[in-house]
Design an enzyme around this catalytic site. Sequence first.
Site, PDB file in Angstrom:
ATOM      1  N   PRO A   9       0.786  -1.232   0.000  1.00  0.00           N
ATOM      2  CA  PRO A   9       0.000   0.000   0.000  1.00  0.00           C
ATOM      3  C   PRO A   9       0.822   1.289   0.000  1.00  0.00           C
ATOM      4  CG  PRO A   9      -0.219  -1.187   2.086  1.00  0.00           C
ATOM      5  CD  PRO A   9       0.468  -2.107   1.127  1.00  0.00           C
ATOM      6  N   ASN A  10       0.370   2.202  -0.819  1.00  0.00           N
ATOM      7  CA  ASN A  10       0.896   3.570  -0.922  1.00  0.00           C
ATOM      8  C   ASN A  10       2.220   3.681  -1.675  1.00  0.00           C
ATOM      9  OD1 ASN A  10      -1.252   4.888   0.528  1.00  0.00           O
ATOM     10  ND2 ASN A  10      -0.456   3.858   2.343  1.00  0.00           N
ATOM     11  N   ARG A  17       5.221  12.738  -1.890  1.00  0.00           N
ATOM     12  CA  ARG A  17       5.482  13.329  -0.563  1.00  0.00           C
ATOM     13  C   ARG A  17       6.640  12.592   0.087  1.00  0.00           C
ATOM     14  NH1 ARG A  17       1.652  12.220   3.110  1.00  0.00           N
ATOM     15  NH2 ARG A  17       2.907  13.374   4.594  1.00  0.00           N
ATOM     16  N   TYR A  22      11.724   8.625   1.208  1.00  0.00           N
ATOM     17  CA  TYR A  22      11.586   7.664   0.103  1.00  0.00           C
ATOM     18  C   TYR A  22      12.233   8.126  -1.205  1.00  0.00           C
ATOM     19  CZ  TYR A  22       8.110   5.776   3.304  1.00  0.00           C
ATOM     20  OH  TYR A  22       7.482   5.263   4.418  1.00  0.00           O
ATOM     21  N   ASN A  73       7.929  -5.801  -1.159  1.00  0.00           N
ATOM     22  CA  ASN A  73       7.932  -4.695  -0.213  1.00  0.00           C
ATOM     23  C   ASN A  73       6.488  -4.601   0.291  1.00  0.00           C
ATOM     24  OD1 ASN A  73       7.872  -2.352   1.232  1.00  0.00           O
ATOM     25  ND2 ASN A  73       9.060  -1.147  -0.230  1.00  0.00           N
ATOM     26  N   ALA A  76       3.223  -0.968   4.651  1.00  0.00           N
ATOM     27  CA  ALA A  76       2.695  -0.968   6.029  1.00  0.00           C
ATOM     28  C   ALA A  76       2.266  -2.359   6.489  1.00  0.00           C
ATOM     29  CB  ALA A  76       1.528   0.005   6.138  1.00  0.00           C
ATOM     30  N   GLU A  97      12.598  -9.764   1.108  1.00  0.00           N
ATOM     31  CA  GLU A  97      11.847  -8.585   1.584  1.00  0.00           C
ATOM     32  C   GLU A  97      12.689  -7.333   1.333  1.00  0.00           C
ATOM     33  OE1 GLU A  97      11.602  -8.634   5.829  1.00  0.00           O
ATOM     34  OE2 GLU A  97      10.074  -7.047   5.923  1.00  0.00           O
ATOM     35  N   HIS A  99      12.765  -2.935   1.823  1.00  0.00           N
ATOM     36  CA  HIS A  99      12.203  -1.654   2.264  1.00  0.00           C
ATOM     37  C   HIS A  99      13.090  -0.538   1.744  1.00  0.00           C
ATOM     38  CE1 HIS A  99       9.292  -3.622   4.678  1.00  0.00           C
ATOM     39  NE2 HIS A  99      10.252  -4.404   5.137  1.00  0.00           N
ATOM     40  N   ARG A 106      13.430   4.125  12.184  1.00  0.00           N
ATOM     41  CA  ARG A 106      12.214   4.947  12.202  1.00  0.00           C
ATOM     42  C   ARG A 106      11.396   4.630  13.465  1.00  0.00           C
ATOM     43  NH1 ARG A 106       9.466   4.742   6.497  1.00  0.00           N
ATOM     44  NH2 ARG A 106       8.318   6.477   7.455  1.00  0.00           N
TER      45      ARG A 106
END
Length: 143
Positions: A9-10, A17, A22, A73, A76, A97, A99, A106
């Site tokens: 997601p996203n 943004r 990112y 990835n 969330a 995996e 990221h 974070r």
Amino acid sequence: MKLLIINGPNLNMLGLREPKIYGDRNYAALCEFIKNAADEAGATCEIYQSNHEGAIVDKIQAAYGNFDGIVINPAAYTHTSVAIADALCAVAIPTVEVHISNVMEREPFRHHSYVAPVAKKTYMGLGFDGYKKAIRHLTHGEE
Ligand code: CA2
């Protein structure tokens, strides 16, 4: 080698943004980067993005018998989804995996991954290069 690349997601909002976290490249640029990395590694790839947990589970299940490796990835869902981890475990396709950001640096809620225990390896904090590393790990066993 046939690779399935899954983005959660996203990630389709990349570049719009939070460039400090990112980067400033958009999702189309990420897809282009992934296709080039797969080409260079001599692999074919399908790239799939969804904002829906069940759709990602369906895609992982459909990969059974059809793909040799998965790069995911989970975004969330990394931090929440037992269902995605179970699906990866069920199909038993070698999975890496990725990221873009270093989730360990974070917020604490990003420190736990349900996917990490079922993945061969996790790359984080390398930006788009993490996807290339993941592809090369699956195709050539590179670290
Ligand atoms: O660092 C990563 O790749 C993440 O998987 C990205 C996820 C985040 O939830 C994970 O903790 C780490 C977020 C995906 C994209 O989120 C955006 C937020 C704002 C603007 C554009 C994308």
